[in-house]
Structures are given as structure tokens and as C-alpha cells.
Design a protein around this motif. Structure first.
Motif, mmCIF file in Angstrom:
data_model
loop_
_atom_site.group_PDB
_atom_site.id
_atom_site.type_symbol
_atom_site.label_atom_id
_atom_site.label_comp_id
_atom_site.label_asym_id
_atom_site.label_seq_id
_atom_site.Cartn_x
_atom_site.Cartn_y
_atom_site.Cartn_z
ATOM 1 N N SER A 1 30.237 45.074 50.794
ATOM 2 C CA SER A 1 30.808 46.377 52.458
ATOM 3 C C SER A 1 31.481 47.113 52.113
ATOM 4 O O SER A 1 31.154 47.953 50.693
ATOM 5 C CB SER A 1 31.803 44.639 52.346
ATOM 6 O OG SER A 1 32.841 45.341 51.818
ATOM 7 N N SER A 2 31.763 47.642 52.661
ATOM 8 C CA SER A 2 32.878 49.062 52.574
ATOM 9 C C SER A 2 34.214 48.734 52.815
ATOM 10 O O SER A 2 34.952 49.824 52.895
ATOM 11 C CB SER A 2 31.912 49.847 53.777
ATOM 12 O OG SER A 2 32.906 49.515 55.273
ATOM 13 N N GLU A 3 34.635 47.643 52.429
ATOM 14 C CA GLU A 3 35.887 47.237 52.734
ATOM 15 C C GLU A 3 36.109 47.307 50.709
ATOM 16 O O GLU A 3 35.924 47.300 49.722
ATOM 17 C CB GLU A 3 36.580 45.664 52.855
ATOM 18 C CG GLU A 3 35.944 45.548 54.736
ATOM 19 C CD GLU A 3 36.705 44.230 54.562
ATOM 20 O OE1 GLU A 3 37.289 43.822 55.210
ATOM 21 O OE2 GLU A 3 34.777 43.814 54.913
ATOM 22 N N GLY A 4 38.053 48.247 50.539
ATOM 23 C CA GLY A 4 38.092 48.528 49.061
ATOM 24 C C GLY A 4 38.999 49.035 49.128
ATOM 25 O O GLY A 4 40.413 49.269 50.373
ATOM 26 N N THR A 5 39.520 49.663 47.999
ATOM 27 C CA THR A 5 40.660 50.241 47.264
ATOM 28 C C THR A 5 40.977 51.347 45.917
ATOM 29 O O THR A 5 39.404 51.056 45.733
ATOM 30 C CB THR A 5 42.267 49.702 47.538
ATOM 31 O OG1 THR A 5 43.368 50.033 47.983
ATOM 32 C CG2 THR A 5 42.281 48.736 46.944
ATOM 33 N N ILE A 6 41.818 51.299 45.560
ATOM 34 C CA ILE A 6 42.247 51.964 44.609
ATOM 35 C C ILE A 6 42.955 51.561 43.480
ATOM 36 O O ILE A 6 43.735 51.268 44.593
ATOM 37 C CB ILE A 6 41.453 53.780 44.511
ATOM 38 C CG1 ILE A 6 43.239 54.559 45.178
ATOM 39 C CG2 ILE A 6 40.431 54.067 44.577
ATOM 40 C CD1 ILE A 6 42.940 55.570 45.116
ATOM 41 N N THR A 7 43.094 51.189 42.690
ATOM 42 C CA THR A 7 44.155 51.285 42.144
ATOM 43 C C THR A 7 45.050 52.486 42.008
ATOM 44 O O THR A 7 45.103 53.333 41.759
ATOM 45 C CB THR A 7 44.191 50.686 40.316
ATOM 46 O OG1 THR A 7 43.043 51.859 39.700
ATOM 47 C CG2 THR A 7 43.239 49.898 40.503
ATOM 48 N N ASN A 8 46.602 51.646 42.037
ATOM 49 C CA ASN A 8 47.832 52.952 41.871
ATOM 50 C C ASN A 8 47.521 53.385 40.437
ATOM 51 O O ASN A 8 46.932 53.549 39.195
ATOM 52 C CB ASN A 8 49.113 52.288 42.264
ATOM 53 C CG ASN A 8 49.468 50.802 41.493
ATOM 54 O OD1 ASN A 8 49.049 51.191 40.124
ATOM 55 N ND2 ASN A 8 50.306 50.513 41.715
ATOM 56 N N ASP A 9 49.074 54.164 40.097
ATOM 57 C CA ASP A 9 49.028 54.433 38.494
ATOM 58 C C ASP A 9 49.462 53.732 37.763
ATOM 59 O O ASP A 9 49.090 54.447 36.269
ATOM 60 C CB ASP A 9 50.240 55.240 38.616
ATOM 61 C CG ASP A 9 50.396 57.048 39.464
ATOM 62 O OD1 ASP A 9 48.972 56.733 40.434
ATOM 63 O OD2 ASP A 9 51.390 57.877 39.608
ATOM 64 N N LEU B 1 43.867 44.027 47.654
ATOM 65 C CA LEU B 1 43.016 43.975 49.063
ATOM 66 C C LEU B 1 42.885 42.464 49.827
ATOM 67 O O LEU B 1 42.731 41.859 48.914
ATOM 68 C CB LEU B 1 41.493 44.149 47.975
ATOM 69 C CG LEU B 1 40.070 45.177 48.942
ATOM 70 C CD1 LEU B 1 40.758 45.445 49.501
ATOM 71 C CD2 LEU B 1 38.884 45.271 48.100
ATOM 72 N N GLU B 2 42.577 42.993 50.928
ATOM 73 C CA GLU B 2 42.462 42.005 52.312
ATOM 74 C C GLU B 2 41.797 42.210 52.438
ATOM 75 O O GLU B 2 41.120 43.120 53.332
ATOM 76 C CB GLU B 2 43.950 41.970 52.615
ATOM 77 C CG GLU B 2 43.897 40.887 53.600
ATOM 78 C CD GLU B 2 45.495 40.717 53.961
ATOM 79 O OE1 GLU B 2 45.631 40.518 55.686
ATOM 80 O OE2 GLU B 2 46.600 41.134 53.468
ATOM 81 N N SER B 3 41.064 40.761 53.175
ATOM 82 C CA SER B 3 39.976 41.453 53.964
ATOM 83 C C SER B 3 39.866 40.374 55.366
ATOM 84 O O SER B 3 40.499 38.805 54.842
ATOM 85 C CB SER B 3 38.478 41.550 53.561
ATOM 86 O OG SER B 3 37.327 41.330 54.781
ATOM 87 N N PRO B 4 39.727 40.107 56.491
ATOM 88 C CA PRO B 4 39.895 38.814 57.331
ATOM 89 C C PRO B 4 38.327 38.023 57.480
ATOM 90 O O PRO B 4 38.127 37.016 57.810
ATOM 91 C CB PRO B 4 40.115 39.655 58.698
ATOM 92 C CG PRO B 4 38.985 41.205 58.675
ATOM 93 C CD PRO B 4 39.328 41.706 57.064
ATOM 94 N N ASN B 5 37.311 38.915 56.640
ATOM 95 C CA ASN B 5 35.922 38.208 56.312
ATOM 96 C C ASN B 5 36.055 37.143 55.255
ATOM 97 O O ASN B 5 36.673 37.428 53.424
ATOM 98 C CB ASN B 5 34.845 39.093 56.111
ATOM 99 C CG ASN B 5 34.555 39.887 57.384
ATOM 100 O OD1 ASN B 5 34.951 38.765 59.057
ATOM 101 N ND2 ASN B 5 35.200 41.263 57.522
ATOM 102 N N THR B 6 34.886 36.651 54.480
ATOM 103 C CA THR B 6 34.751 35.634 53.752
ATOM 104 C C THR B 6 34.064 36.478 52.545
ATOM 105 O O THR B 6 33.440 37.212 52.954
ATOM 106 C CB THR B 6 34.336 34.157 53.342
ATOM 107 O OG1 THR B 6 35.532 33.456 54.561
ATOM 108 C CG2 THR B 6 34.843 33.552 52.602
ATOM 109 N N HIS B 7 34.506 36.630 51.197
ATOM 110 C CA HIS B 7 34.142 37.571 50.242
ATOM 111 C C HIS B 7 34.029 36.303 48.999
ATOM 112 O O HIS B 7 34.744 36.323 48.373
ATOM 113 C CB HIS B 7 34.678 39.020 50.168
ATOM 114 C CG HIS B 7 34.462 39.697 51.326
ATOM 115 N ND1 HIS B 7 33.302 40.134 52.120
ATOM 116 C CD2 HIS B 7 35.337 40.060 52.028
ATOM 117 C CE1 HIS B 7 33.269 41.019 52.618
ATOM 118 N NE2 HIS B 7 34.716 41.295 53.048
#
Length: 830
Positions: A44-52, A58-64
Motif C-alpha cells: 500500500s502507499s499508506e505510511g508515515t515516518i517516525t518522529n525525533d 499509523l491508521e488505516s480504514p482497510n485491513t492490513h
């Protein structure tokens, strides 16, 4: 038990709305947090990056079923997700090669031979061919949703006395998909616009068609504040501006010198093959972001981007900023912005556990149409656009034009606020907030406001301790007329003072306003070169408790004014009026306004009576205001102001004493200098034709208070320089911490450096000096050479205080010349 049940219900309801949630921390083999690591759901293209601190949510309306964690220089890990909700996950990365199909760089990234930077340069080469800038004309629909939420909700807050009797509001709690924290929605505002633009003419017109919010439908002040707080921005420009700051955009040539870039992945995004680039700042404490973006391999347009404010950025009251933008394909070539999401976490502290307010803006763009030409007149701004129907749209309108449906919690805010407004405790809290914000206490029974409460007490040498009380009529924020007045008493001179004014808005289309007023008071004349006939105004100088030296050059003033003004074009104001004033010294033994008067029995008069007719033009391009009544408020401060005033003194009328002509020019402009902060400039010039005494001359504004007041000279005493011809310039630059950010020992203090230079040249004719010869004042103008000062300031001390060190540049041999002065001021600034 009730808390436990509530928590369970929140988790269950959150689980129903989102199919997969995961949060935790990413560390290396030594246990140190890994900042800026890529975290996304597999395939998927659903993602994020960690903070300092290496943390992510991370949250998605789909099941992963699988979470992928990667970072340059580390081996990619895949973690199986056995549950829909997984918190406190700890992911350890080991050093090694990452993705085989891309080149990986570790640590500080080189700008040479870097495929990520090469891709970025191609993006910049084609940026004018992407989006609406690639067409002659464009139009589209724009839906904007702004929401404010109380965040970090826990049991102690829910049980606090503050919310006693209002516990039902916690039924609307939700969990942030960005931070994983619980929050309570407290306000929502929806707007729908029709936008037209012409790139050939460089014009754009944005028309508000509908507006709806929870509980504040007629409060244009709040709505305009929200719109200015979240102004539009363009990621392709060098700087992204919000919160009155300029942040370096990662999609810019300036960004190449500011960020590290690394090519991390390549994949299909909505059937388009794209490259994924991670970026993070090269230096700390600058106004920068971290995040990643996806670039199309054919058009080199941005397909998707996220920007997260770095924690070390020099900005106050904001703990987090997170931005997402999504673009769609037009004719397989041009990418158009379709969705823009921005979340800000406002908090007094930046600690992870501190409570705050989420500010979230979601903007959806749709129904693009291109190359439909409109005449230039179509883009002319209306003076007053207000249409009451815009704020009264029915449910059918919103069902048709809401480009993104409200979720369950957002819909519930409307019902919750309607109920909350009936709770007496909430009414009291809301009233207290309005008093602190406006300075006025509402008396609904009589349609009056008492205040401003901040002017209740003052002090000066003539009046001693002074008390003041005032009020105004107030039927609503858009009143077509307003009466306002005050009464004051000085315990030293034992005199009563007062002021009263009236304003009427006769025509809204061109803002035709008539006004009149009268004021009898003690004032410090000469605190500004450009005149003001505000009958209710009062300066720092005449009410400051602590001053440098003796503050005894005060004037008893009796001022009557009458004016007519209109705004024939947007931000262009024309005004004509007349004033009659009587001036005499409030402390004759220390300060004299005496002048030669052949008609007086003694040949000397100590009182000036003067009739003056004024005509002025004011142009303020870019100024934004709120309200459509007789009084409006500014909602921005970055606009320029050009002011020209012509005054004609008329002798004989009502025993008026002098004939003269006076012309004055004023120009003010703040300049955003990208990452180097903001420069404030002011230029003034004026000349008086004819013979006038001291009370009618132009006094160079000194400053004997301990306040830092822009457009005054803090090393000059009051009346130290007096002119009939003058030119003045003030320059002040706030670097917003750019220099201090490079000094390791003080970097973490987030201080901000301010420098200033100011100067004035003026003349005073021999005739005017002779006319005021009976005065005990020595009149002198800075005619030999330009008088100048310079200053160095440190701002953002404890986030609220600024101190300036002011130095006198010349005229050092003048009697009692102040070579050095320290001034300061308080303020809440981002």
C-alpha cells in the motif's frame, strides 16, 4: 468502573471506524531511537515516518496484515499484525543493505551524484507545467473543513471539576490517526467556495458560497481568524507560510541546501509508477519539516507528500504540525491537487504527555474546468462581499456541496454544541474567554459592553493615579452604528475627563461612514509624526506607570471632530473632516506652550485654539478584514499601508488662531525575507507651510517609557526635537532565531534576534522658533545631520518577553542626552 467502561467504549468505537491501527517506537541495535524511519502497510502507499524520538502511529480504514519498517542504512523489517489494534510496538532495526533496486545513502546526504536530488531537480524544472499554473484560466470547487479538538483526554481530565455537569461531551471522543492520542472535538467550521483564476492577468477570485459552524455561526471574527491561521500554501514555492512563519519547502531549490534527500522506494501509486523520496533537515532549530513524497516517473510531478514539523523548529505554542497533500492525474500528464490535510497540535509545552488543542484543516478540490476566459472586471474585488444567506445554507445545500462527508464524530459536534450552549457553566466559561479576548464585559440586558477593562488604571505626573471607566453600544458584531464613551478621574489634579464618539454606516456598498466626537483629557502630544484624531485614543506615554526621567510634558486637550469617509474601491479609503482643538499645558510650571500673541493683553498666550480641515487618502493592498458593520477588525498584518494627509488651518472661525497648510506622507510595509525572517519598514515625511507655535508643530516621537514601541526613538526625550519639515525612516528586522540556531550553547533556548536602525532629519524655521520664544522650551530640529539610533534585541525569552538594547548614534553632546536605553515588551507570538 465508569472510567474503564468509557475507555472500552472509546476503543471499541474507534475500532469500528478504523480497521487497522498500529503505534510504537523504532530503535537500532543499541536501543537508540531511529528518527525519520519509513513505516507503511505492505502493498500500500499508506505510511508515515517516525518522529525525533523514533515514535510513530499509523491508521488505516482497510485491513492490513503486515507492517514494513525501513530506513537508509538498515535492513528492512516486516512485522505481522495479528490484531486490528496494536499499540506499544517496539521494532528493532539492524544495520545492513536496504532495498536492492535503489541506491541508499547513510547519514548526511550528498547533493552530488544523489538520485533523489536529481529527481527533485526534474520536479523543479517542470513545476510550472503541473497544476492550475499550466493553463491560461481555471476554475474549481473548494470545500474546506476546519476542526478544533481538545487532545490527550484521560480519566483525570474527564473527572475534573472543570467538566462537572458537562460529562456528555466525552461521548464524541476519538483517536488521532496521526498521533494515536485521544481527542474531543469542540468546534467545526465548513466552507464551500467557487474559485476562478487567470494566469495571464495574475488574478484569482475566491467566492464564499456557504459557511456553517458549530455554535458560532455569526462570529466572523472567529471564522476569519481560522482562515488566516490556515492560509493556503504551495509546496512548489521556496517557502510555505503559516503561523506568521516561513518554513523551507522540501520541493524547492532552497530545500536542496536545507534538507537531506534519499531515494527509498519505487512502486505503483494509483496505477502510476512513482519514486519515493525521504527528506529530513540538515540542521536543527530551523523552520523545517521531515517526511517523504512520491514522484511520477513520467511527468515528474508530486503525486503524494507528507510534511511533519521538526521538533527542534523555533516556533512557540505548536507541538506538532502534520501536512498531507494528494494529487490526481489529468489526461495522463498534469497532476492537480485534490486533497490537502493539515493538523496542528497547539500546546503550552512540547512534552509528549502535555495536553493541547488539535487544529485540523481538510481541503478538498473538485470539478476543475480550464481555459474559460473572464473579463478583467470579473476579478475586481468588491468592497463588502458579505451575504447573509451564505451563513444560512440548509442541509440540502451541504448534502450537494460537501465534497467529503462528515464522519460520525464530526456530525456529532453540531448536536453536542447545541446542547452545551444550554449549560450555565459553559456560558460562564465562554463569557470569560470573550472578556479576555476583547477586553469588554457584555451587558446583554442593555445591549452594552463595559470596557476596555485593561485601561482602568493609569498614572502620569499631571493626574497622578488615574481611573477610567467606559463602554459602548453592542447589539452584535455587525452593528450599523455605534456609540462609545469613557469617563476618567485623576486623583492629583482632581479633575474629571471624558470622551464620546458616534459612528454611522450609511451605505455598505462603498462603506460611507459619518462620525463625530468630543474629548477632554490629558495627553502626551507628539508620540507620532502622523496625526490621529481618534477622540478615544490614549498613548503609552501619558499612562505609563514607570518612565525614564520626568514625564511632565503633558497637554490638556479639548478635541472635537467630525468626519465623512468612504471606500470607493477595495482597501482604498477617502476621508474628509474637520477638527477643533484647544491645547494648553497640563503642568505649566514644568512645560510651556506659550507663544507670541499681539492681540493678547500681555502679548503672550498660553492656549491654542485651532480649526483644521483635513483630507486624507489611505491605501492598504492585501489587507483582510472581518465584519461588515461600522467597525471592522484586521485579521492579518502583512499588508502595506500608504497614507497621505492634507490639513488646512483656518483662523478666525470660533476664534481659531492660525492659518497654515500641512501635508504628510506615511508608508509602512512588512517584508517576508524567506528563511531570514521579517523586515518591518516605515517611511514618513511632512511639511507645514505657515507660522505655527509649538502645540501645532511636528514633534519627533521620543520614548521615555520602558516599552519597546515601534516608530518611536527610545533614546530621545519628549520634545527633544521639534520640526516643521521632516523625513523619518525606521527599519527593524526579526531573524526569527536563524543566527542563534547555529550557536550550540544557546540553540535550545529558541531565542530570536532583532536588529533595528532608525533616523530622522528635520528643519524648523526661525519664524516658528521666534513665535514660541515665550515658552520655557528650547526648540531644536535635527537639521545639522540626520539623527539616528540603532538597537539589538533578543526576543522569545520564556516565549513571551522581548528586550531591546538601544544606542544613540549622534547628537551625544546635547544636554541630558541618553546614550543608551533598555526597553522591553510582552507578547504571544508563534
Amino acid at each position: 468502573m465508569r472510567i474503564l467502561i468509557t475507555a472500552i467504549l472509546v476503543l471499541l468505537s474507534a475500532g469500528l471506524r478504523a480497521q487497522t491501527k498500529v503505534g510504537g517506537i523504532v530503535v537500532d541495535e543499541s536501543g537508540a531511537p531511529v528518527s525519520f524511519a519509513n513505516v507503511f502497510f505492505k502493498d500500500s502507499s499508506e505510511g508515515t515516518i517516525t518522529n525525533d524520538d523514533g515514535r510513530f502511529y499509523l491508521e488505516s480504514p482497510n485491513t492490513h496484515a503486515t507492517l514494513v519498517v525501513s530506513f537508509v542504512g538498515f535492513t528492512t523489517r516486516e512485522i505481522a499484525l495479528d490484531k486490528k489494534v496494536t499499540y506499544d510496538l517496539k521494532v528493532e532495526l539492524s544495520e545492513g543493505e536496504q532495498l536492492k533496486e535503489v541506491v541508499v545513502f547513510v547519514g548526511k546526504q550528498s547533493k552530488k551524484n544523489n538520485p533523489a536530488v536529481d529527481l527533485l531537480r526534474k520536479v523543479l524544472e517542470r513545476k510550472r507545467k503541473n497544476g492550475v499554473k499550466g493553463f491560461d484560466q481555471y476554475r474549481y470547487d473548494k470545500y474546506e473543513k476546519v476542526e478544533f479538538d481538545l487532545n490527550t483526554i484521560d480519566s483525570s481530565l474527564m473527572e475534573s471539576k472543570l467538566f462537572k455537569g458537562m460529562e456528555f461531551i466525552f461521548e464524541q471522543m476519538d483517536t488521532s490517526r496521526i498521533t494515536g492520542k485521544t481527542y474531543l472535538p469542540i468546534f467545526i467550521n465548513e466552507s464551500f467556495y467557487k474559485v476562478h483564476g487567470d494566469n495571464k492577468m495574475g488574478k484569482e477570485k475566491q467566492k464564499l458560497v456557504g459557511n456553517k459552524n458549530s455554535g458560532f455561526s455569526t462570529n466572523q471574527n472567529l471564522i476569519s481568524f481560522v482562515q488566516d491561521l490556515y492560509s493556503d500554501y504551495d509546496i512548489y514555492k521556496s517557502y510555505i507560510k503559516f503561523f506568521d512563519k516561513s518554513f523551507v519547502s522540501p520541493i524547492s531549490r532552497v530545500g536542496i541546501d536545507t534538507y537531506n534527500y534519499a531515494l527509498a522506494d519505487s512502486a505503483y501509486v494509483d496505477d502510476k509508477w512513482c519514486y519515493n523520496i525521504i527528506y529530513y533537515p540538515r540542521r536543527k532549530n530551523e523552520l523545517t519539516f521531515k517526511g517523504d513524497f512520491w514522484v511520477s516517473d513520467t511527468t515528474y510531478a508530486i503525486k503524494k507528500i507528507n510534511l511533519q514539523l521538526t521538533k527542534s523548529a523555533n516556533i512557540n505554542w505548536v507541538k506538532e504540525v502534520y501536512i498531507e497533500q494528494e494529487f490526481d492525474v489529468l489526461n495522463d500528464s498534469v497532476f492537480l491537487l485534490t486533497r490537502d490535510y493539515m493538523m496542528s497540535d497547539f500546546s503550552l509545552r512540547k512534552k509528549e504527555e502535555s495536553r493541547g488543542i488539535y487544529g485540523k484543516r481538510t481541503t478538498v478540490y473538485d470539478n476543475y474546468v480550464f481555459d474559460e476566459e473572464q473579463p478583467r472586471s470579473f476579478y475586481n474585488e468588491e468592497v463588502d462581499r458579505f451575504d447573509e444567506q451564505v451563513y444560512e445554507r440548509d442541509d440540502a445545500f451541504w448534502k450537494e456541496n460537501r465534497l467529503e462527508a462528515l464522519n460520525k464524530n464530526e456530525s456529532g459536534i453540531y448536536r453536542m454544541l447545541d446542547t452545551l450552549k444550554t449549560v450555565p457553566k459553559f456560558k460562564r466559561l465562554y463569557s470569560l474567554g470573550e472578556i479576555l479576548a476583547s477586553g469588554y464585559v457584555e451587558i446583554d440586558k442593555w445591549d452594552l459592553d463595559y470596557g476596555p477593562i485593561f485601561s482602568t488604571f493609569g498614572y502620569n505626573d499631571a493626574e497622578g493615579v488615574r481611573i477610567r471607566g467606559g463602554g459602548r453600544t453592542y447589539f452584535g458584531p455587525n452593528d450599523m452604528w455605534r456609540l462609545e464613551g469613557f469617563g476618567a478621574y485623576g486623583f492629583k489634579d482632581k479633575k474629571f475627563k471624558y470622551g464620546i464618539s458616534a459612528k454611522w454606516l450609511l451605505n455598505r456598498e462603498h462603506r460611507l461612514i459619518v462620525s463625530a466626537g468630543n474629548r477632554r483629557d490629558v495627553e502626551q502630544i507628539g508620540v507620532s509624526l502622523t496625526p490621529s484624531n481618534d477622540v478615544l485614543g490614549r498613548s503609552y506615554a501619558s499612562s505609563s506607570v514607570f518612565t525614564v526621567g520626568s514625564n511632565d510634558k503633558l497637554t490638556d486637550i479639548n478635541l472635537t471632530t467630525a468626519d465623512v469617509e468612504m471606500e470607493p474601491a477595495k482597501n482604498f479609503r477617502f476621508k474628509v473632516g474637520a477638527s477643533f482643538r484647544t491645547l494648553k499645558s497640563a503642568l505649566p510650571e514644568a512645560f510651556s506652550l506659550d507663544y507670541v500673541d499681539p492681540d493678547a493683553a500681555s502679548g503672550v498666550s498660553s492656549q491654542v485654539k485651532q480649526m483644521e480641515i483635513n483630507t486624507s487618502l489611505e491605501y492598504t493592498p492585501g489587507r483582510k478584514t472581518t465584519g461588515y458593520g461600522v467597525e471592522r477588525r484586521d485579521v492579518n498584518d502583512e499588508y502595506a499601508r500608504l497614507f497621505i494627509n492634507y490639513g488646512k488651518g483656518v483662523s478666525g472661525f470660533l476664534e481659531s488662531d492660525f492659518d497654515y497648510e500641512k501635508i504628510q506622507f506615511y508608508f509602512r510595509k512588512p517584508w517576508s525575507v524567506g528563511g531570514f525572517g521579517r523586515l518591518y519598514t516605515t517611511v514618513e515625511a511632512g511639511k507645514t507651510f505657515g507660522e505655527v507655535p509649538l502645540g501645532l508643530l511636528s514633534v519627533v516621537p521620543g520614548n521615555q517609557t520602558y516599552f519597546s514601541i515601534f516608530n518611536t526613538f527610545p533614546n530621545l526625550d519628549f520634545y527633544e526635537f521639534v520640526t516643521d519639515t521632516y523625513v523619518s525612516m525606521h527599519l527593524e528586522h526579526n531573524f526569527n532565531g536563524r543566527i542563534f540556531a547555529r550557536i550550540p550553547l544557546i540553540r535550545k533556548l529558541n531565542l530570536r534576534e532583532i536588529v533595528g536602525v532608525r533616523g530622522v532629519w528635520g528643519e524648523l524655521s526661525d519664524e516658528n522658533i521666534a513665535l514660541s520664544q515665550p515658552s520655557n522650551m528650547v526648540l531644536k530640529a535635527p537639521s545639522e545631520k540626520v539623527y539616528w539610533e540603532y538597537s539589538f534585541g533578543i526576543g522569545n525569552i520564556f516565549k513571551v518577553f522581548r528586550i531591546d538594547f538601544n544606542f544613540r548614534g549622534n547628537y551625544l553632546n546635547e544636554p541630558d542626552a541618553r546614550r543608551f536605553a533598555v526597553t522591553g515588551t510582552f507578547g504571544f507570538y508563534f
